[in-house]
Design a protein around this motif. Structure first.
Motif, PDB file in Angstrom:
ATOM      1  N   SER A 130       0.791  -1.214   0.000  1.00  0.00           N
ATOM      2  CA  SER A 130       0.000   0.000   0.000  1.00  0.00           C
ATOM      3  C   SER A 130       0.825   1.267   0.000  1.00  0.00           C
ATOM      4  N   GLY A 131       2.128   1.128   0.153  1.00  0.00           N
ATOM      5  CA  GLY A 131       2.961   2.315   0.279  1.00  0.00           C
ATOM      6  C   GLY A 131       2.936   2.882   1.678  1.00  0.00           C
ATOM      7  N   GLY A 132       2.344   2.132   2.589  1.00  0.00           N
ATOM      8  CA  GLY A 132       2.172   2.626   3.939  1.00  0.00           C
ATOM      9  C   GLY A 132       3.292   2.286   4.887  1.00  0.00           C
ATOM     10  N   GLY A 133       4.295   1.560   4.407  1.00  0.00           N
ATOM     11  CA  GLY A 133       5.352   1.252   5.334  1.00  0.00           C
ATOM     12  C   GLY A 133       6.499   0.481   4.746  1.00  0.00           C
ATOM     13  N   THR A 134       7.658   0.664   5.346  1.00  0.00           N
ATOM     14  CA  THR A 134       8.825  -0.129   5.032  1.00  0.00           C
ATOM     15  C   THR A 134       9.307  -0.783   6.320  1.00  0.00           C
ATOM     16  N   PHE A 135       9.834  -1.963   6.194  1.00  0.00           N
ATOM     17  CA  PHE A 135      10.213  -2.753   7.351  1.00  0.00           C
ATOM     18  C   PHE A 135      11.606  -3.321   7.110  1.00  0.00           C
ATOM     19  N   TYR A 136      12.403  -3.380   8.180  1.00  0.00           N
ATOM     20  CA  TYR A 136      13.795  -3.759   8.029  1.00  0.00           C
ATOM     21  C   TYR A 136      14.203  -4.816   9.058  1.00  0.00           C
ATOM     22  N   GLY A 137      15.161  -5.626   8.644  1.00  0.00           N
ATOM     23  CA  GLY A 137      15.782  -6.535   9.587  1.00  0.00           C
ATOM     24  C   GLY A 137      16.676  -5.752  10.531  1.00  0.00           C
ATOM     25  N   GLY A 138      16.876  -6.312  11.719  1.00  0.00           N
ATOM     26  CA  GLY A 138      17.598  -5.578  12.744  1.00  0.00           C
ATOM     27  C   GLY A 138      19.022  -5.221  12.384  1.00  0.00           C
ATOM     28  N   SER A 139      19.685  -6.063  11.599  1.00  0.00           N
ATOM     29  CA  SER A 139      21.089  -5.826  11.295  1.00  0.00           C
ATOM     30  C   SER A 139      21.308  -4.708  10.276  1.00  0.00           C
ATOM     31  N   VAL A 140      20.271  -4.291   9.586  1.00  0.00           N
ATOM     32  CA  VAL A 140      20.428  -3.254   8.562  1.00  0.00           C
ATOM     33  C   VAL A 140      19.658  -1.985   8.884  1.00  0.00           C
ATOM     34  N   LYS A 141      18.845  -2.025   9.908  1.00  0.00           N
ATOM     35  CA  LYS A 141      18.004  -0.882  10.235  1.00  0.00           C
ATOM     36  C   LYS A 141      18.859   0.334  10.517  1.00  0.00           C
ATOM     37  N   GLY A 142      18.475   1.444   9.890  1.00  0.00           N
ATOM     38  CA  GLY A 142      19.228   2.676  10.063  1.00  0.00           C
ATOM     39  C   GLY A 142      20.331   2.873   9.044  1.00  0.00           C
ATOM     40  N   GLU A 155      30.206  -7.552   7.021  1.00  0.00           N
ATOM     41  CA  GLU A 155      29.191  -8.571   7.283  1.00  0.00           C
ATOM     42  C   GLU A 155      27.948  -8.411   6.405  1.00  0.00           C
ATOM     43  N   ASP A 156      27.895  -7.359   5.602  1.00  0.00           N
ATOM     44  CA  ASP A 156      26.815  -7.222   4.627  1.00  0.00           C
ATOM     45  C   ASP A 156      27.107  -8.018   3.354  1.00  0.00           C
ATOM     46  N   THR A 157      28.281  -8.589   3.264  1.00  0.00           N
ATOM     47  CA  THR A 157      28.640  -9.391   2.103  1.00  0.00           C
ATOM     48  C   THR A 157      27.696 -10.590   1.985  1.00  0.00           C
ATOM     49  N   ALA A 158      27.042 -10.691   0.827  1.00  0.00           N
ATOM     50  CA  ALA A 158      26.048 -11.738   0.629  1.00  0.00           C
ATOM     51  C   ALA A 158      25.519 -11.649  -0.798  1.00  0.00           C
ATOM     52  N   VAL A 159      24.741 -12.649  -1.169  1.00  0.00           N
ATOM     53  CA  VAL A 159      23.941 -12.552  -2.382  1.00  0.00           C
ATOM     54  C   VAL A 159      22.585 -11.992  -1.962  1.00  0.00           C
ATOM     55  N   TYR A 160      22.172 -10.939  -2.634  1.00  0.00           N
ATOM     56  CA  TYR A 160      20.917 -10.269  -2.312  1.00  0.00           C
ATOM     57  C   TYR A 160      19.871 -10.661  -3.344  1.00  0.00           C
ATOM     58  N   TYR A 161      18.716 -11.074  -2.827  1.00  0.00           N
ATOM     59  CA  TYR A 161      17.617 -11.511  -3.678  1.00  0.00           C
ATOM     60  C   TYR A 161      16.435 -10.573  -3.512  1.00  0.00           C
ATOM     61  N   CYS A 162      15.845 -10.223  -4.635  1.00  0.00           N
ATOM     62  CA  CYS A 162      14.584  -9.505  -4.633  1.00  0.00           C
ATOM     63  C   CYS A 162      13.468 -10.540  -4.565  1.00  0.00           C
ATOM     64  N   ALA A 163      12.442 -10.268  -3.769  1.00  0.00           N
ATOM     65  CA  ALA A 163      11.377 -11.250  -3.611  1.00  0.00           C
ATOM     66  C   ALA A 163      10.072 -10.559  -3.268  1.00  0.00           C
ATOM     67  N   ALA A 164       8.978 -11.287  -3.501  1.00  0.00           N
ATOM     68  CA  ALA A 164       7.641 -10.771  -3.209  1.00  0.00           C
ATOM     69  C   ALA A 164       7.023 -11.527  -2.046  1.00  0.00           C
ATOM     70  N   THR A 214      21.881 -10.852  -6.772  1.00  0.00           N
ATOM     71  CA  THR A 214      23.025 -10.050  -7.164  1.00  0.00           C
ATOM     72  C   THR A 214      24.004 -10.040  -5.995  1.00  0.00           C
ATOM     73  N   GLU A 215      25.271 -10.213  -6.309  1.00  0.00           N
ATOM     74  CA  GLU A 215      26.270 -10.392  -5.265  1.00  0.00           C
ATOM     75  C   GLU A 215      26.836  -9.057  -4.799  1.00  0.00           C
ATOM     76  N   VAL A 216      26.926  -8.920  -3.490  1.00  0.00           N
ATOM     77  CA  VAL A 216      27.501  -7.730  -2.863  1.00  0.00           C
ATOM     78  C   VAL A 216      28.683  -8.182  -2.012  1.00  0.00           C
ATOM     79  N   THR A 217      29.830  -7.554  -2.233  1.00  0.00           N
ATOM     80  CA  THR A 217      31.025  -7.846  -1.458  1.00  0.00           C
ATOM     81  C   THR A 217      31.538  -6.563  -0.838  1.00  0.00           C
ATOM     82  N   VAL A 218      31.695  -6.565   0.465  1.00  0.00           N
ATOM     83  CA  VAL A 218      32.174  -5.382   1.179  1.00  0.00           C
ATOM     84  C   VAL A 218      33.526  -5.711   1.789  1.00  0.00           C
ATOM     85  N   SER A 219      34.523  -4.954   1.403  1.00  0.00           N
ATOM     86  CA  SER A 219      35.873  -5.191   1.904  1.00  0.00           C
ATOM     87  C   SER A 219      36.154  -4.274   3.085  1.00  0.00           C
ATOM     88  N   SER A 220      36.982  -4.765   3.974  1.00  0.00           N
ATOM     89  CA  SER A 220      37.308  -3.977   5.181  1.00  0.00           C
ATOM     90  C   SER A 220      38.484  -3.057   4.948  1.00  0.00           C
TER      91      SER A 220
END
Length: 126
Positions: free
Chosen positions: A53-65, A88-97, A120-126
């Motif tokens: 509805s466009g009324g909200g976005t929701f986030y997992g605790g590790s990425v919130k903010g 620790e954000d390094t991962a394969v990210y999937y779009c889903a419904a 799509t793969e995301v790699t974050v280097s330190s």
């Protein structure tokens, strides 16, 4: 039905990336669209979702903010702006419904998603 994610790549810690997901084959106007990620050797993790509805976005605790989801109903698309990236954000990210049509609650997890796209793969280097 396709949910095509793009925009992954390599970033440094503290940097930013923006992922995009374009849905084709059907409209998801009545469904939440969001993102899940899976790091090597780990379980799938809920990242976030923009509800139908466009009324909200929701986030997992590790990425919130740090991460922001936006959605364009006209383009049948959803986006993930990732800031202040960490290794620790390094991962394969999937779009889903979300499998629940017209759901307006606040209970979201990786188990609620039905249709998945190619990741799509995301790699974050330190």
């Amino acid at each position: 039905v396709q949910l095509q994610a793009s925009g992954g790549g390599l970033a440094q810690a503290g940097g930013s990336l923006r992922l995009s997901c374009a849905a084709s084959g059907r409209t998801f106007s009545g469904y939440g669209l969001g993102w899940i990620r899976q790091a090597p050797g780990k379980e799938r993790e809920f990242v976030g979702l923009a509800n139908w509805s466009g009324g909200g976005t929701f986030y997992g605790g590790s990425v919130k903010g740090r991460f922001t989801i936006s959605r364009d109903h006209a383009k049948n698309s959803v986006y993930l702006q990732m800031d202040s990236l960490k290794p620790e954000d390094t991962a394969v990210y999937y779009c889903a419904a979300d499998r629940r049509e017209y759901y307006s609650g606040i209970d979201y997890s990786q188990d609620n998603f039905g249709s998945w796209g190619q990741g799509t793969e995301v790699t974050v280097s330190s």
